[in-house]
Design a protein around this motif. Structure first.
Motif, PDB file in Angstrom:
ATOM      1  N   ILE A 276      -1.832  -9.387  28.884  1.00 41.14           N
ATOM      2  CA  ILE A 276      -2.506  -8.546  29.886  1.00 41.14           C
ATOM      3  C   ILE A 276      -3.541  -7.670  29.223  1.00 41.14           C
ATOM      4  N   ARG A 277      -3.193  -7.086  28.072  1.00 41.88           N
ATOM      5  CA  ARG A 277      -4.133  -6.203  27.364  1.00 41.88           C
ATOM      6  C   ARG A 277      -5.408  -6.972  26.988  1.00 41.88           C
ATOM      7  N   GLN A 278      -5.248  -8.201  26.508  1.00 41.73           N
ATOM      8  CA  GLN A 278      -6.405  -9.006  26.133  1.00 41.73           C
ATOM      9  C   GLN A 278      -7.259  -9.373  27.346  1.00 41.73           C
ATOM     10  N   ASN A 279      -6.594  -9.679  28.468  1.00 42.52           N
ATOM     11  CA  ASN A 279      -7.329 -10.003  29.688  1.00 42.52           C
ATOM     12  C   ASN A 279      -8.126  -8.802  30.182  1.00 42.52           C
ATOM     13  N   LEU A 280      -7.507  -7.628  30.166  1.00 43.04           N
ATOM     14  CA  LEU A 280      -8.184  -6.408  30.596  1.00 43.04           C
ATOM     15  C   LEU A 280      -9.328  -6.072  29.649  1.00 43.04           C
ATOM     16  N   TYR A 281      -9.091  -6.293  28.373  1.00 39.58           N
ATOM     17  CA  TYR A 281     -10.126  -6.020  27.375  1.00 39.58           C
ATOM     18  C   TYR A 281     -11.330  -6.928  27.583  1.00 39.58           C
ATOM     19  N   GLN A 282     -11.059  -8.212  27.809  1.00 40.81           N
ATOM     20  CA  GLN A 282     -12.157  -9.159  27.997  1.00 40.81           C
ATOM     21  C   GLN A 282     -12.950  -8.833  29.256  1.00 40.81           C
ATOM     22  N   LYS A 283     -12.239  -8.450  30.313  1.00 39.37           N
ATOM     23  CA  LYS A 283     -12.924  -8.076  31.552  1.00 39.37           C
ATOM     24  C   LYS A 283     -13.820  -6.861  31.330  1.00 39.37           C
ATOM     25  N   ALA A 284     -13.271  -5.854  30.643  1.00 34.36           N
ATOM     26  CA  ALA A 284     -14.061  -4.649  30.357  1.00 34.36           C
ATOM     27  C   ALA A 284     -15.242  -4.973  29.449  1.00 34.36           C
ATOM     28  N   LEU A 285     -15.014  -5.864  28.480  1.00 30.93           N
ATOM     29  CA  LEU A 285     -16.093  -6.261  27.569  1.00 30.93           C
ATOM     30  C   LEU A 285     -17.221  -6.950  28.331  1.00 30.93           C
ATOM     31  N   ASP A 286     -16.862  -7.824  29.245  1.00 33.28           N
ATOM     32  CA  ASP A 286     -17.876  -8.521  30.050  1.00 33.28           C
ATOM     33  C   ASP A 286     -18.680  -7.526  30.889  1.00 33.28           C
ATOM     34  N   GLU A 287     -17.976  -6.567  31.489  1.00 34.66           N
ATOM     35  CA  GLU A 287     -18.656  -5.577  32.334  1.00 34.66           C
ATOM     36  C   GLU A 287     -19.598  -4.700  31.512  1.00 34.66           C
ATOM     37  N   TYR A 288     -19.127  -4.234  30.352  1.00 37.80           N
ATOM     38  CA  TYR A 288     -19.960  -3.407  29.493  1.00 37.80           C
ATOM     39  C   TYR A 288     -21.163  -4.198  28.974  1.00 37.80           C
ATOM     40  N   PHE A 289     -20.929  -5.466  28.640  1.00 37.07           N
ATOM     41  CA  PHE A 289     -22.015  -6.288  28.127  1.00 37.07           C
ATOM     42  C   PHE A 289     -23.110  -6.464  29.172  1.00 37.07           C
ATOM     43  N   GLN A 290     -22.714  -6.705  30.418  1.00 37.91           N
ATOM     44  CA  GLN A 290     -23.707  -6.866  31.484  1.00 37.91           C
ATOM     45  C   GLN A 290     -24.504  -5.581  31.688  1.00 37.91           C
ATOM     46  N   LYS A 291     -23.847  -4.427  31.603  1.00 35.12           N
ATOM     47  CA  LYS A 291     -24.552  -3.148  31.724  1.00 35.12           C
ATOM     48  C   LYS A 291     -25.516  -2.953  30.547  1.00 35.12           C
ATOM     49  N   LEU A 293     -26.863  -5.319  28.721  1.00 31.57           N
ATOM     50  CA  LEU A 293     -27.957  -6.276  28.851  1.00 31.57           C
ATOM     51  C   LEU A 293     -28.952  -5.821  29.917  1.00 31.57           C
ATOM     52  N   LYS A 294     -28.457  -5.264  31.002  1.00 30.37           N
ATOM     53  CA  LYS A 294     -29.334  -4.745  32.054  1.00 30.37           C
ATOM     54  C   LYS A 294     -30.226  -3.638  31.504  1.00 30.37           C
ATOM     55  N   GLY A 295     -29.629  -2.729  30.708  1.00 30.94           N
ATOM     56  CA  GLY A 295     -30.408  -1.662  30.092  1.00 30.94           C
ATOM     57  C   GLY A 295     -31.451  -2.198  29.134  1.00 30.94           C
ATOM     58  N   LEU A 296     -31.078  -3.262  28.416  1.00 33.08           N
ATOM     59  CA  LEU A 296     -32.007  -3.899  27.478  1.00 33.08           C
ATOM     60  C   LEU A 296     -33.214  -4.449  28.224  1.00 33.08           C
ATOM     61  N   LYS A 297     -32.955  -5.077  29.360  1.00 32.55           N
ATOM     62  CA  LYS A 297     -34.049  -5.628  30.167  1.00 32.55           C
ATOM     63  C   LYS A 297     -34.952  -4.524  30.704  1.00 32.55           C
ATOM     64  N   GLU A 298     -34.332  -3.436  31.138  1.00 29.91           N
ATOM     65  CA  GLU A 298     -35.116  -2.345  31.726  1.00 29.91           C
ATOM     66  C   GLU A 298     -36.039  -1.688  30.701  1.00 29.91           C
ATOM     67  N   ARG A 299     -35.623  -1.699  29.439  1.00 29.42           N
ATOM     68  CA  ARG A 299     -36.437  -1.065  28.385  1.00 29.42           C
ATOM     69  C   ARG A 299     -37.485  -2.013  27.802  1.00 29.42           C
ATOM     70  N   ALA A 300     -37.337  -3.290  28.075  1.00 29.59           N
ATOM     71  CA  ALA A 300     -38.217  -4.290  27.475  1.00 29.59           C
ATOM     72  C   ALA A 300     -39.459  -4.527  28.336  1.00 29.59           C
TER      73      ALA A 300
END
Length: 307
Positions: A276-291, A293-300
């Protein structure tokens, strides 16, 4: 060269099969990402598997054009993201050693079942070992980038793991509780027992003194929640093994329960908590990564020429 050749071969075969229609490969700028360009031929190379899947058998030129345009836009968006990530890797000078690449490949070989299985894997992918090593190096660079930019911000607490377990593993599952109890018909007596427990005295010792049912402090029985009176279910529903309830009245008697164990139709918490901890971690990692990446696009600086 191999990919470009296959692309040209596919487009030639495709246009021949459709008769009068022609597919022209014109190389031009599809997008500018900061100070780098993505060409139309790069988009078409990356889109080739999708062309093969979604354009084969299409006979209407307008439908073919619509599908190709949609595929190109989706693929271009991915290539823009990859370009931004590659630029960040260069910016932060992220390196991956040959030893790290070799270690990853050895792990893959082990998982696949040995050297021969690894060769079959490469052949199926249409890759040489050197091409695959370069892909691995790029992926490891990205992992390092993500860890540095995102991963350190993620913390999964024990409470989150427990809550997920209760909401997703136990929901709808009939719980069976093994209980110890202090049982008496006198409220004053149950309050004295409650006070003794609050002072830290052993549950079974307090039960021997105050319970009207001999041995109830060691074991009162095993019950499904659905078998208990509503007022008892309410105090026991969210209790964990080892926890003690406050006094509760039911059927003309007073009870204090201690949950000795809980049996479920599902796996016990200890058996699945790391999963469960790994699943929650991966979900949080995906969400943070998308945020991120979105910030990266906005600055580029991104300009798209593909219509």
């Amino acid at each position: 060269m191999k990919i470009r050749f296959l692309l040209l071969l596919f487009l030639f075969s495709f246009s021949t099969a459709l008769g009068a229609r022609e597919v022209q490969l014109v190389d031009r700028i599809a997008a500018v990402v900061n100070d780098e360009v993505i060409t139309l031929s790069e988009v078409d190379e990356a889109a080739l598997p999708l062309y093969q899947k979604y354009l084969a058998g299409v006979t209407d030129p307008e439908e073919e054009s619509r599908r190709m345009q949609k595929i190109r836009k989706e693929v271009l968006e991915r290539l823009i993201e990859e370009k931004l990530i590659a630029q960040e890797i260069r910016k932060y000078k992220i390196k991956v050693s040959d030893e790290e690449v070799e270690g990853f490949i050895q792990e893959i070989k082990t998982r696949l079942g040995g050297e021969e299985a690894f060769r079959d894997f490469l052949n199926a992918q249409g890759l040489t070992e050197e091409e695959y090593r370069e892909q691995v190096r790029q992926q490891l660079q990205r992992l390092k980038l993500i860890r540095g930019s995102v991963q350190a911000r993620i913390v999964i607490t024990d409470e989150e793991v427990r809550r997920y377990y209760e909401e997703h593993y136990l929901k709808g599952t009939e719980k069976t509780l093994r209980l110890a109890a202090i049982v008496t018909s006198e409220e004053a007596r149950i309050r004295e027992a409650e006070k003794a427990l609050a002072q830290g005295k052993d549950f079974s010792e307090v039960a021997r003194k105050y319970s009207e049912i001999p041995g109830s402090g060691e074991s009162f029985g095993t019950f499904k929640l659905s078998e208990l009176a509503p007022e008892l279910r309410r105090v026991l529903a969210k209790r964990r093994p080892g926890e003690v309830t406050p006094p509760v009245a039911s059927g003309g008697r007073w009870f204090i329960f201690k949950v000795l164990s809980i049996e479920n139709a599902t796996k016990p918490f200890e058996a699945v908590k790391e999963e469960i901890r790994q699943n929650l971690y991966q979900k949080a990692l995906d969400e943070y990564f998308q945020k991120w990446l979105k910030g990266l696009k906005e600055r580029a600086f991104i300009q798209v020429f593909l219509k």
